[in-house]
Design an enzyme around this catalytic site. Structure first.
Site, PDB file in Angstrom:
ATOM      1  N   CYS A 290       2.743   3.412 -11.504  1.00  0.00           N
ATOM      2  CA  CYS A 290       2.542   2.071 -12.055  1.00  0.00           C
ATOM      3  C   CYS A 290       1.924   2.152 -13.451  1.00  0.00           C
ATOM      4  O   CYS A 290       1.445   3.200 -13.873  1.00  0.00           O
ATOM      5  CB  CYS A 290       1.657   1.245 -11.126  1.00  0.00           C
ATOM      6  SG  CYS A 290       2.516   0.706  -9.629  1.00  0.00           S
TER       7      CYS A 290
ATOM      8  N   HIS B  70      -0.937  -3.384 -13.981  1.00  0.00           N
ATOM      9  CA  HIS B  70      -2.184  -3.776 -13.324  1.00  0.00           C
ATOM     10  C   HIS B  70      -3.398  -3.337 -14.137  1.00  0.00           C
ATOM     11  O   HIS B  70      -3.329  -2.490 -15.018  1.00  0.00           O
ATOM     12  CB  HIS B  70      -2.262  -3.227 -11.900  1.00  0.00           C
ATOM     13  CG  HIS B  70      -2.338  -1.723 -11.791  1.00  0.00           C
ATOM     14  ND1 HIS B  70      -3.521  -1.021 -11.858  1.00  0.00           N
ATOM     15  CD2 HIS B  70      -1.363  -0.793 -11.610  1.00  0.00           C
ATOM     16  CE1 HIS B  70      -3.278   0.265 -11.709  1.00  0.00           C
ATOM     17  NE2 HIS B  70      -1.984   0.436 -11.562  1.00  0.00           N
TER      18      HIS B  70
END
Length: 532
Positions: free
Chosen positions: A450, A431
């Site tokens: 992440c 992301h």
């Protein structure tokens, strides 16, 4: 780097392959009684009756049954895939290969559930647990079938299956010599895996350095600075170190910080993952003071890891190497681009696994994980009633006594303007991020697990370049629309999340990185009698 990543089990297949059948019954290897609970690689042992019962229950044909018995005889019935602290590194790596190939092991729903449970680092294993025993033996069965059916040249040798999973602790130099030795089974690897050979050649170089006494370790007073064109009695020591590691030419014994030394420092910095500014910093001095035997240990651990990466094809591939803090994007053997990434901080480790990137989500909501809600957001909500509004967050429901919270699309969103999904059990994805300053740091372990991309716009344009409906202008508009939109990729792309702390890059340079999650240290205590 793709060749390094994708020739591993291809090369394994070169010397442990077959014609999709076991042609003749194999003799059973003798039991290795020299393996004990003191020197075994793992700390759990099977009852011999459990192995025989499993063979009978699975109705194995005689040749496979004998390979199975041989495998555990050579281990003195030591577990191959589980230890008391859960799944071994080899088990995780093999399961990733199974997932990458969508192997038949995935059809066993109970095994999948057990593997998912064991994947948690907090999950323990026991030699008396029936589910653990079943998982251990099923993994061995699938390992043998996997090797016997996925590679189609030559003949699978019993000794190859027995030796691929470590069995016994050895001294660092002894094990290193076994990798370098002409008699080692690994030599047959090299014909199909040039990257393995390059790393093994570096291991031979470092073993040679160790046998000649290694390099000199030295201390530097706190705050000391080495000035360009200045002299210092430690400069010859640094030059000798750089000559041994191939970063500058040998023979310069002067005490002057000259241009060849600056170039050598820049080369060394780049190989260690630092900005090549030519400054002899405390961080670089610390790297130089890593003993040669510890570097050898690091090389052996990473050579062993090379056996387990899933083989690939000539299509597109995305690879993240966690300790390198980089993502590499390939089309066939050609690297399209690479970019810095931020990975999980210690305690929020980014998991090593394989996946398939299938979706791009523009202007995403951030669905805050329950652990972050409980440990980070609720305390702030209790002390400041306006906290959610300030952070552009909202409560959408309740689950398990906790509010379910999400952050709206917009400039404050922790996922930035786009995320890239490769569905997995760990809720990990690529992301964007509003915290751009972190990408300028050498060490980039800051996330909750992440992977944050330094240039998500480039990634989005690359993934959608073959989709006529998504040009650069439309992608930019979607990223700034403030309204979530999901796009399914027409061509899914495999994703590999890896953990390599030593490798030879495309320029032929040996790279080392820090063991940020302690994976090397954990393996070292299993693999060596004298871990460093």
């Amino acid at each position: 780097m793709r060749n390094f990543l994708l020739t591993s089990l291809v090369a394994l297949g070169f010397f442990t392959a077959c014609n999709n059948e076991i042609k003749k019954e194999q003799q059973v290897s003798e039991r290795d009684l020299s393996i004990t609970r003191v020197n075994a690689y793992n700390d759990l042992f099977l009852d011999t009756a459990a192995v025989n019962t499993f063979i009978t229950k699975e109705q194995m044909e005689p040749a496979l049954a004998n390979r199975f018995r041989s495998f555990y005889n050579r281990r003195n019935f030591q577990f191959a895939w589980l230890a008391s602290d859960g799944l071994t590194e080899q088990a995780r790596s093999f399961w990733n290969a199974v997932n990458y190939k969508q192997d038949s092991a995935l059809e066993d729903k109970k095994l999948k559930a057990e593997m998912k449970d064991l994947w948690s680092s907090s999950t323990q294993a026991s030699a008396s647990d029936k589910d653990n025993i079943r998982t251990e033996l099923l993994l061995t069965k699938y390992f043998m079938n996997y090797m016997l059916t996925n590679y189609e040249q030559g003949t699978v040798k019993k000794k190859d299956l027995e030796s691929l999973v470590p069995r016994k602790k050895e001294p660092v130099i002894v094990l290193a010599d076994s990798f370098v030795s002409k008699k080692a089974v690994n030599n047959e690897y090299e014909a199909a895996n040039s990257s393995y050979k390059l790393l093994k050649d570096q291991l031979a170089l470092y073993v040679g350095i160790a046998k000649k006494g290694g390099w000199q370790l030295f201390s530097v007073p706190a705050g000391k600075k080495f000035k360009k064109n200045g002299s210092d009695p430690l400069i010859p020591v640094i030059k000798k170190h750089l000559a041994l590691t191939g970063d500058m030419a040998a023979g310069d014994t002067t005490a002057v910080f000259n241009e060849p030394l600056e170039a050598g420092i820049k080369s060394y910095q780049a190989r260690m993952g630092y900005k090549p500014d030519g400054v002899i910093s405390p961080a670089i001095i610390k790297e130089m003071n890593v003993p040669v035997n510890k570097r050898i240990q690091q090389l052996v651990i990473n050579l062993d890891r090379m056996r387990w990466l899933p083989d690939g094809d000539n299509g597109k591939l995305i690879v993240t190497n966690i300790p390198e803090f980089k993502v590499h994007v390939y089309d066939g053997s050609r690297q399209e681009f690479e970019m810095p990434v931020v990975v999980g901080k210690d305690g929020h480790n980014t998991v090593i696994f394989t996946g398939t990137l299938s979706q791009v989500v523009f202007s995403p909501y951030w669905n805050v994980p329950p652990s972050i809600v409980k440990n980070e957001i609720l305390p702030k909500m209790n002390s400041d009633k306006s906290y959610l509004d300030q952070e552009d967050m909202e409560v959408v429901s309740e689950s398990g006594g906790l509010p379910v919270i999400r952050q709206r699309p917009g400039p404050k969103n922790s996922l930035g303007k786009v995320k890239f999904l490769f569905p997995n059990d760990f809720n990990i994805y690529f992301h964007d991020t509003p915290a751009k300053s972190l990408f300028s740091q050498d060490q980039r372990a800051f996330s909750h697990g992440c992977i944050r991309l330094s240039d998500p716009v480039k990634m989005a344009n690359y993934l959608l370049k073959d989709d006529a409906g998504w040009d650069a202008a439309k992608i930019n508009a979607a990223m700034n629309a403030g309204k979530e939109k999901t796009v399914e990729l027409k061509t899914k792309i495999p994703v590999l999340i890896t953990y390599y702390t030593a490798w030879v890059d495309a320029a032929g340079k040996l790279n080392f990185r820090d063991d940020i999650y302690g994976h090397d240290a954990a393996v070292a205590h299993k693999m060596f009698t004298n871990p460093l």
